[in-house]
Design a protein around this motif. Sequence first.
Motif, PDB file in Angstrom:
ATOM      1  N   SER A  37      25.308  -3.447  37.159  1.00  0.00           N
ATOM      2  CA  SER A  37      24.489  -2.665  36.231  1.00  0.00           C
ATOM      3  C   SER A  37      25.312  -1.542  35.620  1.00  0.00           C
ATOM      4  O   SER A  37      26.327  -1.106  36.181  1.00  0.00           O
ATOM      5  CB  SER A  37      23.278  -2.078  36.953  1.00  0.00           C
ATOM      6  OG  SER A  37      23.686  -1.051  37.854  1.00  0.00           O
ATOM      7  N   ALA A  38      24.884  -1.060  34.471  1.00  0.00           N
ATOM      8  CA  ALA A  38      25.589   0.033  33.802  1.00  0.00           C
ATOM      9  C   ALA A  38      25.584   1.292  34.659  1.00  0.00           C
ATOM     10  O   ALA A  38      26.602   1.994  34.763  1.00  0.00           O
ATOM     11  CB  ALA A  38      24.956   0.303  32.442  1.00  0.00           C
ATOM     12  N   ASP A  39      24.450   1.592  35.279  1.00  0.00           N
ATOM     13  CA  ASP A  39      24.366   2.779  36.136  1.00  0.00           C
ATOM     14  C   ASP A  39      25.382   2.723  37.270  1.00  0.00           C
ATOM     15  O   ASP A  39      26.105   3.682  37.526  1.00  0.00           O
ATOM     16  CB  ASP A  39      22.954   2.916  36.720  1.00  0.00           C
ATOM     17  CG  ASP A  39      21.945   3.410  35.704  1.00  0.00           C
ATOM     18  OD1 ASP A  39      22.329   4.235  34.856  1.00  0.00           O
ATOM     19  OD2 ASP A  39      20.794   2.967  35.747  1.00  0.00           O
ATOM     20  N   LYS A  40      25.414   1.588  37.948  1.00  0.00           N
ATOM     21  CA  LYS A  40      26.324   1.444  39.078  1.00  0.00           C
ATOM     22  C   LYS A  40      27.776   1.469  38.613  1.00  0.00           C
ATOM     23  O   LYS A  40      28.644   2.070  39.270  1.00  0.00           O
ATOM     24  CB  LYS A  40      26.039   0.151  39.832  1.00  0.00           C
ATOM     25  CG  LYS A  40      26.817   0.025  41.138  1.00  0.00           C
ATOM     26  CD  LYS A  40      26.362  -1.182  41.935  1.00  0.00           C
ATOM     27  CE  LYS A  40      27.132  -1.275  43.263  1.00  0.00           C
ATOM     28  NZ  LYS A  40      26.681  -2.459  44.053  1.00  0.00           N
ATOM     29  N   ALA A  41      28.052   0.847  37.479  1.00  0.00           N
ATOM     30  CA  ALA A  41      29.413   0.841  36.946  1.00  0.00           C
ATOM     31  C   ALA A  41      29.892   2.261  36.654  1.00  0.00           C
ATOM     32  O   ALA A  41      31.019   2.635  36.998  1.00  0.00           O
ATOM     33  CB  ALA A  41      29.474  -0.010  35.678  1.00  0.00           C
ATOM     34  N   LEU A  42      29.043   3.065  36.033  1.00  0.00           N
ATOM     35  CA  LEU A  42      29.430   4.439  35.715  1.00  0.00           C
ATOM     36  C   LEU A  42      29.673   5.255  36.983  1.00  0.00           C
ATOM     37  O   LEU A  42      30.607   6.067  37.034  1.00  0.00           O
ATOM     38  CB  LEU A  42      28.346   5.098  34.859  1.00  0.00           C
ATOM     39  CG  LEU A  42      28.218   4.576  33.422  1.00  0.00           C
ATOM     40  CD1 LEU A  42      27.060   5.259  32.708  1.00  0.00           C
ATOM     41  CD2 LEU A  42      29.512   4.792  32.645  1.00  0.00           C
ATOM     42  N   ASN A  43      28.866   5.025  37.995  1.00  0.00           N
ATOM     43  CA  ASN A  43      29.069   5.745  39.256  1.00  0.00           C
ATOM     44  C   ASN A  43      30.395   5.375  39.897  1.00  0.00           C
ATOM     45  O   ASN A  43      31.124   6.235  40.402  1.00  0.00           O
ATOM     46  CB  ASN A  43      27.917   5.446  40.224  1.00  0.00           C
ATOM     47  CG  ASN A  43      26.624   6.125  39.814  1.00  0.00           C
ATOM     48  OD1 ASN A  43      26.643   7.145  39.138  1.00  0.00           O
ATOM     49  ND2 ASN A  43      25.504   5.550  40.216  1.00  0.00           N
ATOM     50  N   LEU A  44      30.722   4.090  39.866  1.00  0.00           N
ATOM     51  CA  LEU A  44      31.969   3.639  40.481  1.00  0.00           C
ATOM     52  C   LEU A  44      33.189   4.098  39.699  1.00  0.00           C
ATOM     53  O   LEU A  44      34.242   4.374  40.278  1.00  0.00           O
ATOM     54  CB  LEU A  44      31.969   2.112  40.596  1.00  0.00           C
ATOM     55  CG  LEU A  44      31.022   1.526  41.646  1.00  0.00           C
ATOM     56  CD1 LEU A  44      31.029   0.005  41.579  1.00  0.00           C
ATOM     57  CD2 LEU A  44      31.418   1.985  43.046  1.00  0.00           C
ATOM     58  N   MET A  45      33.049   4.179  38.380  1.00  0.00           N
ATOM     59  CA  MET A  45      34.174   4.628  37.549  1.00  0.00           C
ATOM     60  C   MET A  45      34.651   6.016  37.944  1.00  0.00           C
ATOM     61  O   MET A  45      35.838   6.336  37.844  1.00  0.00           O
ATOM     62  CB  MET A  45      33.764   4.636  36.067  1.00  0.00           C
ATOM     63  CG  MET A  45      33.640   3.276  35.426  1.00  0.00           C
ATOM     64  SD  MET A  45      33.023   3.445  33.726  1.00  0.00           S
ATOM     65  CE  MET A  45      32.199   1.881  33.510  1.00  0.00           C
ATOM     66  N   GLY A  46      33.735   6.841  38.395  1.00  0.00           N
ATOM     67  CA  GLY A  46      34.105   8.204  38.753  1.00  0.00           C
ATOM     68  C   GLY A  46      34.745   8.318  40.113  1.00  0.00           C
ATOM     69  O   GLY A  46      35.308   9.366  40.451  1.00  0.00           O
ATOM     70  N   ASN A  47      34.688   7.235  40.896  1.00  0.00           N
ATOM     71  CA  ASN A  47      35.185   7.299  42.269  1.00  0.00           C
ATOM     72  C   ASN A  47      36.363   6.380  42.560  1.00  0.00           C
ATOM     73  O   ASN A  47      36.946   6.442  43.633  1.00  0.00           O
ATOM     74  CB  ASN A  47      34.056   6.946  43.252  1.00  0.00           C
ATOM     75  CG  ASN A  47      32.888   7.900  43.149  1.00  0.00           C
ATOM     76  OD1 ASN A  47      33.073   9.099  43.014  1.00  0.00           O
ATOM     77  ND2 ASN A  47      31.676   7.367  43.189  1.00  0.00           N
ATOM     78  N   LYS A  48      36.729   5.526  41.612  1.00  0.00           N
ATOM     79  CA  LYS A  48      37.827   4.598  41.876  1.00  0.00           C
ATOM     80  C   LYS A  48      38.559   4.284  40.584  1.00  0.00           C
ATOM     81  O   LYS A  48      38.071   4.554  39.480  1.00  0.00           O
ATOM     82  CB  LYS A  48      37.303   3.319  42.531  1.00  0.00           C
ATOM     83  CG  LYS A  48      36.302   2.562  41.692  1.00  0.00           C
ATOM     84  CD  LYS A  48      35.514   1.523  42.493  1.00  0.00           C
ATOM     85  CE  LYS A  48      36.374   0.591  43.282  1.00  0.00           C
ATOM     86  NZ  LYS A  48      35.575  -0.483  43.939  1.00  0.00           N
ATOM     87  N   ASP A  49      39.748   3.707  40.726  1.00  0.00           N
ATOM     88  CA  ASP A  49      40.588   3.381  39.577  1.00  0.00           C
ATOM     89  C   ASP A  49      40.177   2.029  39.018  1.00  0.00           C
ATOM     90  O   ASP A  49      40.543   0.981  39.550  1.00  0.00           O
ATOM     91  CB  ASP A  49      42.062   3.362  40.003  1.00  0.00           C
ATOM     92  CG  ASP A  49      42.993   3.170  38.812  1.00  0.00           C
ATOM     93  OD1 ASP A  49      42.538   3.385  37.672  1.00  0.00           O
ATOM     94  OD2 ASP A  49      44.160   2.799  39.034  1.00  0.00           O
ATOM     95  N   VAL A  50      39.385   2.053  37.959  1.00  0.00           N
ATOM     96  CA  VAL A  50      38.883   0.837  37.336  1.00  0.00           C
ATOM     97  C   VAL A  50      39.289   0.830  35.869  1.00  0.00           C
ATOM     98  O   VAL A  50      39.191   1.854  35.186  1.00  0.00           O
ATOM     99  CB  VAL A  50      37.344   0.755  37.444  1.00  0.00           C
ATOM    100  CG1 VAL A  50      36.827  -0.492  36.758  1.00  0.00           C
ATOM    101  CG2 VAL A  50      36.912   0.782  38.895  1.00  0.00           C
TER     102      VAL A  50
END
Length: 306
Positions: A37-50
């Motif tokens: 999901s977009a929400d989950k993707a944005l959260n992960l972007m802030g915590n890992k190198d994607v």
Amino acid sequence: MNKKLKVLFILLAFAIILTGCGANISVPGEVGQDIISADKALNLMGNKDVIIVDTQKSSDFKDQHLTGSVNISRNDITTFGPYPNMLAGASKVESTLANNGISNQSEIFIYDNNNNMDAARLWWTMLVYGHDTAKMKVISGGLAALKEAGADFTNGDYKVEKAEYNITEKNEDLIASKADILEKLNTEADNFAILDVRTAAEVGKGVIPGAIHINYLENNQDSGEFYPPSYIQRYYPDNNIIPDKEVIIYCQTSIRAAQSFLALHNAGYRDLKLYDGAWIEWSSDNSTPKGMLTGAPVQPNAQDGS
């Protein structure tokens, strides 16, 4: 019927209801890992190198794209011969990925602005060429969903440090050829299904004989986001597309087909092939058999689309 047998019968019936009609998913741990999901993707972007990959046309990318994303358009991963939009060779895909800072170890999130089809086509291309499925996900609903989730957008060009990408394999098991399909049709076997994902107007002019029609847009909710695996696991078996069979998927040039491939793979289907030559190849050959549809897809037998 004695009490023990009655209890056993009730439990068995309940288990059948829970599992649905014929969906035998053999990889439950991998179900749902391909789409995010977009929400989950944005959260992960802030915590890992994607690495975020935008698959819009280059002109549309310049107009607006997710801040920090790179652009890989359809033309960057396809070739125009002998038919449009066919899988590009390894060297072209290698260069495209490397020039956008992607290595074999990179984790990537992919999105588009085109009903999830171009993002799915890049995902499928990288799957064919051996990228780790656990390291690539398609953002459900694409650009619109990211905007709804509050993502930051920008415009213009971008700069990226080039990486090294090496392709050592091409998984031919994920690709069907015209010859493959003709051989299966000639054997009259019942261990495969052919899935046509074009529009009703298109299939009304002809299909590969025996094809089942499910428009690729049936994978999307009204919001443009994919339906969850639980829905796909009900809807497709209701239309005789079951995990126990090999499923060959095509459309006009098999860009839309990649979106259906992704939806099914995300739901746990693994015996999938994309017919890359697609209807444009099949219909242009006067020697190939053509058929007509016998009926429309049925609606799923479950009420929720969450």
